[in-house]
Motif scaffolding. Sequence first.
Motif, PDB file in Angstrom:
ATOM      1  N   LYS A   1      30.426 -25.015  56.068  1.00 44.98           N
ATOM      2  CA  LYS A   1      30.639 -25.917  54.933  1.00 44.98           C
ATOM      3  C   LYS A   1      29.613 -25.658  53.836  1.00 44.98           C
ATOM      4  O   LYS A   1      29.955 -25.666  52.647  1.00 44.98           O
ATOM      5  CB  LYS A   1      30.550 -27.373  55.379  1.00 44.98           C
ATOM      6  CG  LYS A   1      30.692 -28.339  54.208  1.00 44.98           C
ATOM      7  CD  LYS A   1      31.010 -29.747  54.615  1.00 44.98           C
ATOM      8  CE  LYS A   1      31.265 -30.582  53.362  1.00 44.98           C
ATOM      9  NZ  LYS A   1      31.770 -31.920  53.638  1.00 44.98           N
TER      10      LYS A   1
ATOM     11  N   CYS B   1      30.259 -31.550  61.208  1.00 48.19           N
ATOM     12  CA  CYS B   1      28.926 -31.018  60.904  1.00 48.19           C
ATOM     13  C   CYS B   1      27.806 -31.910  61.429  1.00 48.19           C
ATOM     14  O   CYS B   1      26.632 -31.535  61.351  1.00 48.19           O
ATOM     15  CB  CYS B   1      28.746 -30.880  59.396  1.00 48.19           C
ATOM     16  SG  CYS B   1      29.976 -29.846  58.600  1.00 48.19           S
TER      17      CYS B   1
ATOM     18  N   PRO C   1      22.966 -28.836  62.344  1.00 44.43           N
ATOM     19  CA  PRO C   1      23.786 -30.054  62.223  1.00 44.43           C
ATOM     20  C   PRO C   1      22.908 -31.247  61.865  1.00 44.43           C
ATOM     21  O   PRO C   1      21.683 -31.212  62.051  1.00 44.43           O
ATOM     22  CB  PRO C   1      24.407 -30.215  63.608  1.00 44.43           C
ATOM     23  CG  PRO C   1      23.462 -29.516  64.534  1.00 44.43           C
ATOM     24  CD  PRO C   1      22.860 -28.384  63.742  1.00 44.43           C
TER      25      PRO C   1
ATOM     26  N   ALA D   1      28.477 -26.774  60.155  1.00 48.48           N
ATOM     27  CA  ALA D   1      27.556 -27.113  59.068  1.00 48.48           C
ATOM     28  C   ALA D   1      27.306 -25.904  58.181  1.00 48.48           C
ATOM     29  O   ALA D   1      27.339 -25.998  56.950  1.00 48.48           O
ATOM     30  CB  ALA D   1      26.247 -27.636  59.648  1.00 48.48           C
TER      31      ALA D   1
ATOM     32  N   MET E   1      21.888 -28.015  56.626  1.00 49.06           N
ATOM     33  CA  MET E   1      23.167 -27.402  56.972  1.00 49.06           C
ATOM     34  C   MET E   1      23.229 -25.956  56.508  1.00 49.06           C
ATOM     35  O   MET E   1      23.808 -25.099  57.180  1.00 49.06           O
ATOM     36  CB  MET E   1      24.304 -28.231  56.378  1.00 49.06           C
ATOM     37  CG  MET E   1      24.478 -29.588  57.053  1.00 49.06           C
ATOM     38  SD  MET E   1      25.558 -30.738  56.134  1.00 49.06           S
ATOM     39  CE  MET E   1      27.122 -29.859  56.167  1.00 49.06           C
TER      40      MET E   1
END
Length: 330
Positions: free
Chosen positions: A305, A269, A252, A302, A247
């Motif tokens: 995050k 994600c 993903p 992804a 990620m």
Amino acid sequence: MTSTIIQLVPEQARRLPVAALGPGLPAHLPKMRWSGLLQFWRRPKSRPFRIWHARRNVEMLPGILLRDALRMPLRLVFTSASQRRHTGYTRWLIGRMDAVIATSARSGAYLTVPHTVIHHGIDLARFRPHPGGAPAARTEVGLDSARRTVGCFGRVRHQKGTDLFVEAMIALLPHHSGWQAVVAGRATAEHVAFETELKRRVAAAGLSDRILFVGEHRDIERWYRALDLFVAPQRWEGFGLTPMEAMSCGVPVVAADVGVFSDVVTDGCGTIVPPDDLPALAAAIEPFLDDEPSRAQAADAALAKARAEFALAREADEIIAVYERLWASA
């Protein structure tokens, strides 16, 4: 566990004096000799005591002996990654710690003492997207740059679910000509036959040019950057860094619901599937092969995050906060 310590200790060393103790440590780590234990009878200059941070039973026991038998001014911290019921001996050791850290809520559920949940972090400067995109990264590692790529990284063995990934690829790739698959990782001696059988299945399916076994690489971040999708099909995992690493490279993830994966692969994600469920794994992978706009959207989520939550500095800060609470309690 070893790889997390190798990354974490230098980050901690930027904030406070810290040294690793044990065999086989890399040269770049700050470390001490066993003879350095003798200085533990003296309190450090700026703190009321030193902190002995253990990750295994064989590290907790010496800490207990140093603190309780030899009366050294120490406090003991233990990090637990286990996701199973501890033995009576391990529970006895954990019960004598001054503070306990769990690497996930799932591992914390097996503890019977108060604890703090702190997820591992990763080096975001190392794990990052290729500035030229995945096709450029594929060229650098010798892959076909024109084909989108799905990867599965880690030790090649049954526990890691490598066979589930290979079987899913054998089922899916004939229907998706623009994709190829990469298995990166080493099969240790006891798992060579397992890897050989997987290669035989790939050859029998006529996919040896599209399901590639590329071995173990120390510069694995270059291979993550070459991916468009990452699959983590483990049957069991204590924590598992690979989805976080993927990620952080803007990839993903489809992952089994083991370790910390369900805490990591969220917010669009990727997809979480039941462990050891080949039909569910293949069904979760296929939409990413079919729908490029959705895959790209998941890639963006992804990466966002990872940058917000996965920094190694965040892990170091949270662990040091546990130390500071112990020092303050003195």
